[in-house]
Every structure is written in structure tokens, then in C-alpha cells.
Scaffold this active site. Structure first.
Site, PDB file in Angstrom:
ATOM      1  N   HIS A  82       0.824  -1.211   0.000  1.00 27.47           N
ATOM      2  CA  HIS A  82       0.000   0.000   0.000  1.00 27.47           C
ATOM      3  C   HIS A  82       0.859   1.263   0.000  1.00 27.47           C
ATOM      4  O   HIS A  82       0.377   2.331   0.357  1.00 27.47           O
ATOM      5  CB  HIS A  82      -0.920   0.009   1.226  1.00 27.47           C
ATOM      6  CG  HIS A  82      -1.944  -1.079   1.206  1.00 27.47           C
ATOM      7  ND1 HIS A  82      -2.372  -1.735   2.341  1.00 27.47           N
ATOM      8  CD2 HIS A  82      -2.609  -1.658   0.179  1.00 27.47           C
ATOM      9  CE1 HIS A  82      -3.268  -2.653   2.016  1.00 27.47           C
ATOM     10  NE2 HIS A  82      -3.420  -2.624   0.704  1.00 27.47           N
ATOM     11  N   ARG A 100       1.841   2.872  -2.440  1.00 30.45           N
ATOM     12  CA  ARG A 100       1.122   3.735  -3.380  1.00 30.45           C
ATOM     13  C   ARG A 100      -0.223   3.090  -3.643  1.00 30.45           C
ATOM     14  O   ARG A 100      -0.320   1.870  -3.729  1.00 30.45           O
ATOM     15  CB  ARG A 100       1.906   3.907  -4.683  1.00 30.45           C
ATOM     16  CG  ARG A 100       3.088   4.872  -4.562  1.00 30.45           C
ATOM     17  CD  ARG A 100       3.727   5.113  -5.912  1.00 30.45           C
ATOM     18  NE  ARG A 100       4.588   6.283  -5.897  1.00 30.45           N
ATOM     19  CZ  ARG A 100       5.216   6.773  -6.954  1.00 30.45           C
ATOM     20  NH1 ARG A 100       5.072   6.185  -8.128  1.00 30.45           N
ATOM     21  NH2 ARG A 100       5.976   7.841  -6.866  1.00 30.45           N
ATOM     22  N   LYS A 142      -2.692  -2.563  -7.943  1.00 30.85           N
ATOM     23  CA  LYS A 142      -3.012  -2.843  -9.346  1.00 30.85           C
ATOM     24  C   LYS A 142      -2.488  -4.218  -9.715  1.00 30.85           C
ATOM     25  O   LYS A 142      -1.336  -4.554  -9.419  1.00 30.85           O
ATOM     26  CB  LYS A 142      -2.355  -1.786 -10.250  1.00 30.85           C
ATOM     27  CG  LYS A 142      -2.787  -1.904 -11.704  1.00 30.85           C
ATOM     28  CD  LYS A 142      -4.147  -1.294 -11.904  1.00 30.85           C
ATOM     29  CE  LYS A 142      -4.729  -1.629 -13.269  1.00 30.85           C
ATOM     30  NZ  LYS A 142      -5.248  -3.017 -13.342  1.00 30.85           N
ATOM     31  N   LYS A 179      -2.959  -8.813  -7.034  1.00 32.69           N
ATOM     32  CA  LYS A 179      -3.232  -9.941  -7.936  1.00 32.69           C
ATOM     33  C   LYS A 179      -4.384 -10.735  -7.366  1.00 32.69           C
ATOM     34  O   LYS A 179      -4.551 -10.806  -6.148  1.00 32.69           O
ATOM     35  CB  LYS A 179      -1.999 -10.854  -8.078  1.00 32.69           C
ATOM     36  CG  LYS A 179      -1.969 -11.613  -9.393  1.00 32.69           C
ATOM     37  CD  LYS A 179      -1.581 -10.699 -10.531  1.00 32.69           C
ATOM     38  CE  LYS A 179      -1.386 -11.440 -11.828  1.00 32.69           C
ATOM     39  NZ  LYS A 179      -0.906 -10.550 -12.891  1.00 32.69           N
TER      40      LYS A 179
END
Length: 462
Positions: free
Chosen positions: A52, A54, A58, A94
Site C-alpha cells: 500500500h 502507493r 493494481k 493480484k
């Protein structure tokens, strides 16, 4: 292994390195699915948020029988490093479901996907601010659209709800260029290395892509598009390796023609313009300049790498080369271009889609006309100075109309991807030369350093 080697070349504290290595949050759920025949079946599903530092996290969503918690944790770690390598503002994530999607009808696939999205959303693993899945093995535009629609229905007042997934259809907030993005990113990165005489001299090749001979493993989105752009730039594709059969032609294969044949026949067998090779491993060992493994993990290993006759290995898949395989290739003087850098094109264009969704406007919409008028004025002024009429100018220049129209959304996607990949290649080369390490370790060093910097030496965000 690579992480620990790279860490020795940084000044990051051991406790921070341990924190970077550790997966932050994981979710494991059991999804019930009512099948078309009325029976109910249960499927294991997972999502990992590795870091976390950033936000949002994703990473892709896989539908495959070998999906498990260990795999999604490992791949989410890779996503953290990959995003940091090309300087994207994402943490790694993921997810996936342990299922063979080919066994499901379209309706069953939709119901399973929507239930998965429901569970993710309820538990904070799906939102534009926290975790943004994308497509991966066994999933595509439809799954991303279903997940986004499910999230929107649960959050009707969230203005940015469409940004909760990427890889969506164009009509539902997607972006042009997403399908070819990973292959195109590999092409841009490979082109940068081949333009650098220092690197081409190492492997005794002339600079540039023109005339280079290529063998690719995997002819899906990554392998096909990489070959498409390489061929367009003058490379010659000699061989394509697929599980259903491999083909080879020392005079070159038209990859667009081969792809059309594969789509029609669902196999490469029977392709009339190349030799069919039943054992794909044999194609790996044939003489070529570049091999692109763009299929599965661990396909280049200690058992086959010593027999390769290539000068460059450009990794298009995630983790296609084992440590023993890489060691064997480096002993032979092969230049290994690492996956962390080479296949970052997909997540880069996902970033563009994410920004487009948050901005609620197509890239270039406000400037397209102005840019076209400006280009036209400049060209006409030059033509006037040269004594060329507009009629002559249009007849001589095929690009005249395109220049006068301004940049399209696809032009901007390609340009942005080229910029990000070129910058990342340059940074990786500089680190490799400065530290005297190979390109893989250099890419890891850059990623770790960027994470450390983004967290103020591990004091915030992790």
C-alpha cells in the site's frame, strides 16, 4: 533470490526490506455458483494486496485451475516491483479464481465473476481508491466490465466507479491500445537496447531492429503483437512455438497471416507456409538473433537454455527464465532483458485507462483540433517559403492529412507508452553500468530504491 541480490546494492535498512518483501493483505473466499443445470458448485477465489505504499493496488485477475494463495501473493509482489520499475503510482495486487473458464457457459462465467466482484467490494478489495483489477490469464474485457458494473450497482453515488477496473471494452470506459500494450511495450524496450551500440556490440549484432531474426514462444496478445511491431520495423520472424504445434521458416513468417490462420483453425497445425515442428523445444534451439518467451513461467531453464543459439532473450511472460536458465545463457554471452521491465507495457496502458476514467474525458480531446490547426499552419508556412502549393503538398505527403488532424487517443497512448518504456530502459541501463550488475538486478535495484523513496525510508505507507 533476485530481491536479496539487488538489496545488497542499496542502503535500505534490513527491516524495511523485510517489510517490502511481505504481502500486506490477502483475501480467500469460497464462491457458490448455480450452474445452468440447476446444481451448485463451489470455487476458491483469492485477492492479494502486496503493498500500500502507493494506491490503488493494481494487478490482474486469473481464471485457471492452478490459481492458489501462494501464486497470487507471489504475483502481487512482482506487480509491486514492476510498477515501481517503470514509475507508476500503484502498489501491487493480484487475484483469481481456481476454475477452468472453458468449462463454464457465458452465463455461468458472468454469475461467478459478479459474485467474485461482490465479495471483493464488500471486503475492500475492489474500488478506484484501493484496488483496481485488470484482465489476466483466462479473463478479458467481459470480466472487467461485469466487475465494474457490479461495483457501480453497489456504489451508485461513486462518480469514479468506472475506474474500479481496467481492460474494459472501449464503450464502457476502456482505452484503445490495451490489447497490444504488453507486446508494444516489449517492442519499444527492445528497440531502445538495439539502438545502443554498447549493447549490440556485446552480442556482436549491428544496431537497429531491421534484419533481426526472431523466435517467439506464445502467440497470444503478447507474442503476436511483439512480433507484429518487430516485423513492421524490419525484423524477420522465423519461428512460433505453441502447445498445439510449432512452425518454423528460415525465410520468415508473415505473422499477421499466421495469426489469421490460427484464429480460423484454432491451431498452427496445417499452416502451409512454414514447417510444422511437433516438439516446440526443438524450435528454441534453432539459430536466431532474438528469442521472446511470451507464454508461461519457467519455460527457459537449466535443461534447455544451454542449447539456445540466440544473442538476446527478451522476456515477454512473467518469470519465464529460471535462475539456472539465466546462468546458462549468461555463460554463453546471451543478453537477458528482464520481465520486470520488458512486459510492463500492459500495466502502463492500464494506468492511462485509470487516469482517463478519473478525468472523465478522453486523452487529447481538448487539444486535438488546436494541435491540428497549429500543425497545418506550420506546414503551410514552410510550403509557402519553398514555393509548394497545397495541392502539390497533399500529393507529395501521405502524412499531410494525419498531421493536420492532430493526435488521436491511440496516438497519445502509443506516445505515452513509448516515453515510459524508453525512460525505464535508460534508468535500468544506467544502474546496470554504475553498479556493474546485470539488467535484471538493475531493474530490481531501481524498484526497491523507488519504493524506499516513496515511503520516506520505510516510515510511511508500507
Amino acid at each position: 533470490m533476485y530481491f536479496d541480490k539487488a538489496a545488497k546494492h542499496t542502503d535500505i535498512k534490513p527491516e524495511v526490506l523485510e517489510l517490502i518483501k511481505t504481502c500486506d493483505t490477502v483475501l480467500r473466499v469460497t464462491l457458490p455458483l448455480k450452474l445452468d443445470d440447476g446444481s451448485i458448485k463451489y470455487y476458491k477465489a483469492y485477492r492479494a494486496q502486496h503493498s500500500h505504499h502507493r494506491l490503488p493496488c493494481k494487478g490482474g485477475t486469473r481464471y485457471a485451475l492452478d490459481v492458489d494463495l501462494n501464486e497470487v501473493e507471489a504475483l502481487s509482489f512482482l506487480m509491486t516491483l514492476k510498477c515501481a520499475c517503470v514509475n507508476l503510482p500503484f502498489g501491487g495486487g493480484k487475484g483469481g479464481i481456481t476454475v477452468d473458464p472453458k468449462t463454464l457457459s457465458l452465463g455461468e462465467r458472468e454469475r461467478l465473476t459478479r459474485r467474485y466482484a461482490l465479495e471483493l467490494s464488500k471486503k475492500g478489495f475492489l474500488s478506484p481508491a484501493a484496488d483496481v483489477p485488470g484482465p489476466d490469464l483466462g479473463t478479458g474485457e467481459l470480466e472487467m466490465a461485469w466487475m465494474m458494473d457490479t461495483y457501480k450497482s453497489l456504489n451508485p453515488t461513486n462518480l469514479n466507479a468506472v475506474a474500479c477496473t481496467t481492460g474494459k471494452p472501449l464503450e464502457m470506459g476502456g482505452i484503445p491500445g490495451r490489447a497490444e500494450s504488453t507486446g508494444l511495450g516489449l517492442y519499444y524496450a527492445l528497440r531502445e537496447f538495439l539502438r545502443d551500440k554498447k549493447y549490440t556490440d556485446k552480442v556482436e549484432l549491428p544496431t537497429g531492429i531491421n534484419g533481426k531474426k526472431v523466435i517467439v514462444q506464445g502467440f497470444g496478445n503478447v507474442g503476436y503483437w511483439a512480433c507484429h511491431f518487430l516485423q513492421k520495423d524490419g525484423a524477420k520472424v522465423l519461428g512460433v512455438i505453441e502447445p498445439s504445434g510449432s512452425v518454423f521458416n528460415e525465410n520468415g513468417i508473415d505473422v499477421d497471416d499466421l495469426k489469421a490462420f490460427m484464429i480460423q483453425h484454432k491451431t498452427l497445425k496445417g499452416y502451409p507456409k512454414a514447417e510444422l515442428v511437433e516438439n516446440g523445444q526443438e524450435v528454441f534451439t534453432r539459430k536466431t538473433d532474438i528469442i521472446i518467451p511470451a507464454a508461461v513461467e519457467r519455460s527457459v531453464h537449466g535443461g534447455n537454455a544451454p542449447n539456445f543459439q540466440c544473442k538476446i532473450l527478451a522476456e515477454g511472460a512473467n518469470g519465464p527464465t529460471t535462475p539456472l536458465g539465466e546462468e546458462a545463457l549468461e555463460k554463453k554471452g546471451v543478453l537477458v532483458l528482464p520481465d520486470l521491465l520488458m512486459n510492463a507495457g500492459g500495466v502502463t496502458v492500464s494506468f492511462f485507462e485509470y487516469v482517463k476514467n478519473l478525468g472523465h474525458i478522453k486523452p487529447g480531446l481538448l487539444t486535438k483540433r488546436w494541435q491540428g490547426k497549429r500543425n497545418r499552419s506550420i506546414i503551410e508556412a514552410i510550403a509557402t517559403l519553398k514555393g509548394i502549393s497545397q495541392v502539390e503538398l497533399e500529393a507529395k505527403s501521405a502524412d499531410w492529412k494525419k498531421l493536420a488532424e492532430g493526435a488521436s487517443e491511440l496516438d497519445l497512448v502509443y506516445s505515452g507508452l513509448e516515453q515510459i518504456m524508453s525512460e525505464a530502459v535508460q534508468e535500468t541501463k544506467e544502474t546496470s553500468e554504475r553498479l556493474g550488475v546485470n539488467l535484471r538486478i538493475a531493474a530490481y535495484v531501481n524498484s526497491l530504491q523507488r519504493i524506499d523513496d516513496a515511503t520516506l525510508k520505510g516510515t510511511i505507507g508500507l
